[in-house]
Every structure is written in C-alpha cells, then in structure tokens.
Design an enzyme around this catalytic site. Structure first.
Site, PDB file in Angstrom:
ATOM      1  N   GLU A   1       0.822  -1.208   0.000  1.00  0.00           N
ATOM      2  CA  GLU A   1       0.000   0.000   0.000  1.00  0.00           C
ATOM      3  C   GLU A   1       0.853   1.253   0.000  1.00  0.00           C
ATOM      4  O   GLU A   1       1.914   1.290   0.625  1.00  0.00           O
ATOM      5  CB  GLU A   1      -0.855   0.028   1.277  1.00  0.00           C
TER       6      GLU A   1
ATOM      7  N   CYS B   1       3.162   8.303   1.504  1.00  0.00           N
ATOM      8  CA  CYS B   1       3.535   7.362   2.554  1.00  0.00           C
ATOM      9  C   CYS B   1       3.784   6.023   1.858  1.00  0.00           C
ATOM     10  O   CYS B   1       2.895   5.489   1.197  1.00  0.00           O
ATOM     11  CB  CYS B   1       2.394   7.248   3.554  1.00  0.00           C
TER      12      CYS B   1
ATOM     13  N   CYS C   1       5.332  -7.560   7.770  1.00  0.00           N
ATOM     14  CA  CYS C   1       6.286  -7.049   8.756  1.00  0.00           C
ATOM     15  C   CYS C   1       6.447  -8.103   9.844  1.00  0.00           C
ATOM     16  O   CYS C   1       5.507  -8.828  10.160  1.00  0.00           O
ATOM     17  CB  CYS C   1       5.735  -5.761   9.370  1.00  0.00           C
TER      18      CYS C   1
ATOM     19  N   CYS D   1       4.114  -5.499  16.356  1.00  0.00           N
ATOM     20  CA  CYS D   1       3.413  -4.519  17.209  1.00  0.00           C
ATOM     21  C   CYS D   1       1.934  -4.896  17.301  1.00  0.00           C
ATOM     22  O   CYS D   1       1.283  -5.139  16.290  1.00  0.00           O
ATOM     23  CB  CYS D   1       3.566  -3.107  16.644  1.00  0.00           C
TER      24      CYS D   1
ATOM     25  N   CYS E   1      -0.945  -3.057  15.278  1.00  0.00           N
ATOM     26  CA  CYS E   1      -0.684  -2.738  13.865  1.00  0.00           C
ATOM     27  C   CYS E   1      -1.205  -3.834  12.941  1.00  0.00           C
ATOM     28  O   CYS E   1      -0.915  -5.015  13.125  1.00  0.00           O
ATOM     29  CB  CYS E   1       0.812  -2.544  13.650  1.00  0.00           C
TER      30      CYS E   1
ATOM     31  N   CYS F   1      -2.485   2.368   7.341  1.00  0.00           N
ATOM     32  CA  CYS F   1      -1.747   1.362   6.604  1.00  0.00           C
ATOM     33  C   CYS F   1      -2.054  -0.053   7.054  1.00  0.00           C
ATOM     34  O   CYS F   1      -2.389  -0.325   8.184  1.00  0.00           O
ATOM     35  CB  CYS F   1      -0.273   1.667   6.649  1.00  0.00           C
TER      36      CYS F   1
HETATM   37  N1  SAH Z   1       7.687   0.034  11.045  1.00  0.00           N
HETATM   38  C1  SAH Z   1       7.775   1.450  11.133  1.00  0.00           C
HETATM   39  C2  SAH Z   1       6.902   2.202  10.130  1.00  0.00           C
HETATM   40  C3  SAH Z   1       5.500   1.700   9.864  1.00  0.00           C
HETATM   41  S1  SAH Z   1       4.136   2.096  10.874  1.00  0.00           S
HETATM   42  C4  SAH Z   1       7.469   1.908  12.533  1.00  0.00           C
HETATM   43  O1  SAH Z   1       7.137   1.107  13.361  1.00  0.00           O
HETATM   44  O2  SAH Z   1       7.631   3.088  12.817  1.00  0.00           O
HETATM   45  C5  SAH Z   1       3.842   3.795  10.914  1.00  0.00           C
HETATM   46  C6  SAH Z   1       3.307   4.255  12.278  1.00  0.00           C
HETATM   47  O3  SAH Z   1       1.939   3.858  12.489  1.00  0.00           O
HETATM   48  C7  SAH Z   1       4.093   3.672  13.424  1.00  0.00           C
HETATM   49  O4  SAH Z   1       4.311   4.665  14.390  1.00  0.00           O
HETATM   50  C8  SAH Z   1       3.142   2.621  13.960  1.00  0.00           C
HETATM   51  O5  SAH Z   1       3.445   2.274  15.275  1.00  0.00           O
HETATM   52  C9  SAH Z   1       1.811   3.310  13.785  1.00  0.00           C
HETATM   53  N2  SAH Z   1       0.639   2.431  13.816  1.00  0.00           N
HETATM   54  C10 SAH Z   1       0.498   1.184  13.355  1.00  0.00           C
HETATM   55  N3  SAH Z   1      -0.731   0.717  13.573  1.00  0.00           N
HETATM   56  C11 SAH Z   1      -1.406   1.695  14.179  1.00  0.00           C
HETATM   57  C12 SAH Z   1      -2.741   1.816  14.673  1.00  0.00           C
HETATM   58  N4  SAH Z   1      -3.631   0.814  14.578  1.00  0.00           N
HETATM   59  N5  SAH Z   1      -3.097   2.980  15.236  1.00  0.00           N
HETATM   60  C13 SAH Z   1      -2.208   4.010  15.329  1.00  0.00           C
HETATM   61  N6  SAH Z   1      -0.960   3.951  14.906  1.00  0.00           N
HETATM   62  C14 SAH Z   1      -0.538   2.798  14.343  1.00  0.00           C
END
Ligand code: SAH
Length: 339
Positions: free
Chosen positions: A90, A103, A110, A114, A117, A331
């Site tokens: 995406e 973006c 990944c 997390c 995510c 994302c």
């Molecule tokens: N892997 C990298 C970049 C991708 S995620 C990182 O971890 O920074 C981009 C941002 O979106 C990151 O800060 C991630 O923690 C956040 N993110 C992912 N899922 C989310 C969600 N459901 N709500 C809010 N932020 C989220």
C-alpha cells in the site's frame, strides 16, 4: 535479470561501461526510469542497438495499480499496488499545503509484531528491493500527474529491517537526475531497532528520523511492542540521543494513544520526563481500530489532556490530524482485506 532501479547512479554508469556504453547514457536512462517509462522503447533518445543490449540482461520494472481510492473528504489517494510476483503493498498520497506527501511501504508484511498494527498480522513475506520502494513514488506521481515533494516511510514494513535497500532507495530518490526529493523532505519511521539507528546516524543523510515510541516505560512497551524485548526504552533513547548529537536533526516521536494502555496522565508525565531535553517533537495519534484487536481510542478530552500535560511539562507535542478516514487510509488495512 537486473532491475536498473536497483543500481545507484554510479553503479549504473559502471554497468553501462561494462556493456560498452558511454557514461552519458546513465543520465538519460536514470532520468527516463524516474519519469515512469514502462519499457526501453519509450526511451526515445537511445539507439536501437543500445536498447537491444539493455534488454539482454535488464528490464524496466513497473508497479501495477490493483486498487485505487480517492477520499471525498480531503483528496487523499490510497493505492494497492501489485508487485511483479503478485504480492501487494500500500501507498497513500496526502495533500498538504506544502505539497503532496507519499507514505510508502518498505516490506511486504512485517515481522516486528506490534500488537496494534494491521501490517504485522500475517508476518513478513519479504523485503522490497530498492527499485520496488522507488516505484511507489514514481508510479503514484505518474498516475496523479503532479509532483510529489515529500516522502514518509511509514507504510507497511520496518524500514530498518530492510536497511541496505532503504539506503539505496534514499540515495536514488534524492538524486538530482532523478526525482530530486530533498532529504529534508523525507521521514523514516522505525519501531526502534537501536543498532540500525546508530548506523543511520553515520550515513550523513539529513532526513527526519521518527521513532514509534508508544510507551513511556518498558512495562507498557513490552506488552505492545515485542521489539522492546531486544532494545529496551533506555537503549532506544541512547541511540536517539546519539542520532540527534551526530546529525543535529530534530527527532520525531510517534505516540499512538490506546485507551487504558498508555494514555493516562501519569503516562504523559513519565513520557515528558523521559524525553525532556532531547531535541524532539511528539506526534500523538489516536489509535486506529484494527478488527483483530480490541484496542480503543480515548475521548477527545483524554487526548487533549495528554497533549496538554506534555506541553506544560516542556515537551513539543501535537495531535495528528486524520486524513483519508473514508477510504481506510491507515496502513495495512487494505492489503489485509485483499489477502
Ligand atoms: N515500522 C515502522 C513504520 C510503519 S508504521 C514503525 O514502526 O515506525 C507507521 C506508524 O503507524 C508507526 O508509528 C506505527 O506504530 C503506527 N501504527 C500502526 N498501527 C497503528 C494503529 N492501529 N493505530 C495508530 N498507529 C498505528
């Protein structure tokens, strides 16, 4: 077969010389590739013999638009791109007053895990090549027909888990013969792979580093970000401080507010104590709902109180405005639906 977009400019020159082509061809070819041509036949200033020579070992990589959504609220465009091997990634283009910002993704899936995510739910399929990372910018810009001037590496994947290709991509996208996007207009976001943050500091690239912190201490961070078991908050902040000292760049922290997990006033106080004095800014993001998880947003007042506590404690903090709310622009959500 070689994707010429995986070469850096100097490597392209070397390659062309190795197949008996003149150095100046590199400029022509590099510039065509970054304009989004889809075959050598579109490179009209190359002779037929040059094109035939190139076709023997190399190809012009492309990205297919599999789905595209345009927000009626704010013009945000979301792409589901299909890679040559059928995998999907995406990219999202947002309209800000300072220009178009894309973006982009750095991996298919990944492995960072997390909990909040969506991108990590199916694990990691593979990393993107430098050319595949670049193609998101090239083909989104071609489709929209307007210059993209800013990049955030905040899509699917962990950029520092695909370090070499990401650095290669950064060099190419910044190159004056290509898209020429200034390093100061590029942000890279990481969940906190501390070793790689030290490496990045040495690359001498004035990009903005963004750290997905999301917690003020190990107890909370361990429960939502498995990477914290490898690099804890203390180690991460040490790497951050080194990054700021080495590059003189202001750091950004992302802090997604999850109700009842990391959004109490006590959490805000602890966060302020942790990063106070570090040249940085905190972006507060109300957590986005992911179907598989039951994390919730706090109320608007909770979110404002959290920000106010940070600000009154001397920390720069703002609440991130949501774009593309009607097209599930956050994302990971679209790719997952298609899978
Ligand atoms: N892997 C990298 C970049 C991708 S995620 C990182 O971890 O920074 C981009 C941002 O979106 C990151 O800060 C991630 O923690 C956040 N993110 C992912 N899922 C989310 C969600 N459901 N709500 C809010 N932020 C989220």
């Amino acid at each position: 077969m070689i994707d010429l977009k995986d070469f850096e400019y100097d490597e392209l020159i070397e390659y062309l010389e190795s197949i008996g082509e003149k150095k100046f061809r590199a400029e022509q070819i590099f510039s065509w590739l970054h304009k989004g041509v889809e075959s050598y036949s579109e490179m009209t200033n190359l002779s037929k013999t040059t094109r035939e020579k190139l076709e023997k070992e190399t190809y012009v990589s492309t990205l297919k638009i599999r789905e595209k959504y345009v927000s009626k609220l704010d013009g945000t465009v979301k792409y589901l791109f299909e890679l040559p091997d059928g995998n999907c990634i995406e990219s999202v283009v947002m309209r800000y007053h300072h220009g178009l910002t894309i973006c982009i993704s750095s991996q298919v899936g990944c492995r960072m895990g997390c909990r909040f995510c969506a991108s990590t739910i199916g694990g990691l399929y593979r990393s993107l090549t430098a050319g595949e990372i670049l193609n998101q910018v090239i083909f989104a810009q071609k489709d929209i027909g307007e210059r993209i001037s800013n990049i955030v590496m905040m899509g699917i994947g962990e950029p520092l888990d695909n370090y070499d290709n990401v650095i290669r991509f950064l060099h190419n996208v910044n190159h004056e013969k290509g898209l020429n996007i200034g390093y100061r207009h590029i942000s890279l976001s990481t969940c906190g792979i501390a070793d790689k943050i030290y490496d990045l500091a040495k690359e001498n690239l004035p990009i903005t580093l963004t750290i997905s912190l999301h917690a003020p201490n190990d107890a909370v961070r361990n429960t939502i970000m498995p990477v914290n078991h490898k690099y804890n908050v203390t180690e991460l902040l040490k790497a951050c401080k080194n990054y700021v000292d080495t590059t003189n760049r202001r750091l950004s922290f992302e802090y997604s507010l999850i109700h009842g997990v990391n959004d109490s006033i006590e959490n805000a106080r602890e966060l302020a104590g942790l990063i106070k004095g570090l040249h940085s800014h905190v972006n507060l993001i109300p957590v986005n709902k992911v179907e598989e998880r039951d994390y919730k947003q706090g109320s608007k007042a909770d979110i404002r109180d959290f920000r106010d506590k940070l600000v009154s404690s001397g920390v720069n903090a703002t609440i991130r405005r949501e774009l593309g709310a009607d097209i599930s622009a956050s994302c990971g959500q679209l790719r997952k639906k298609v899978l």
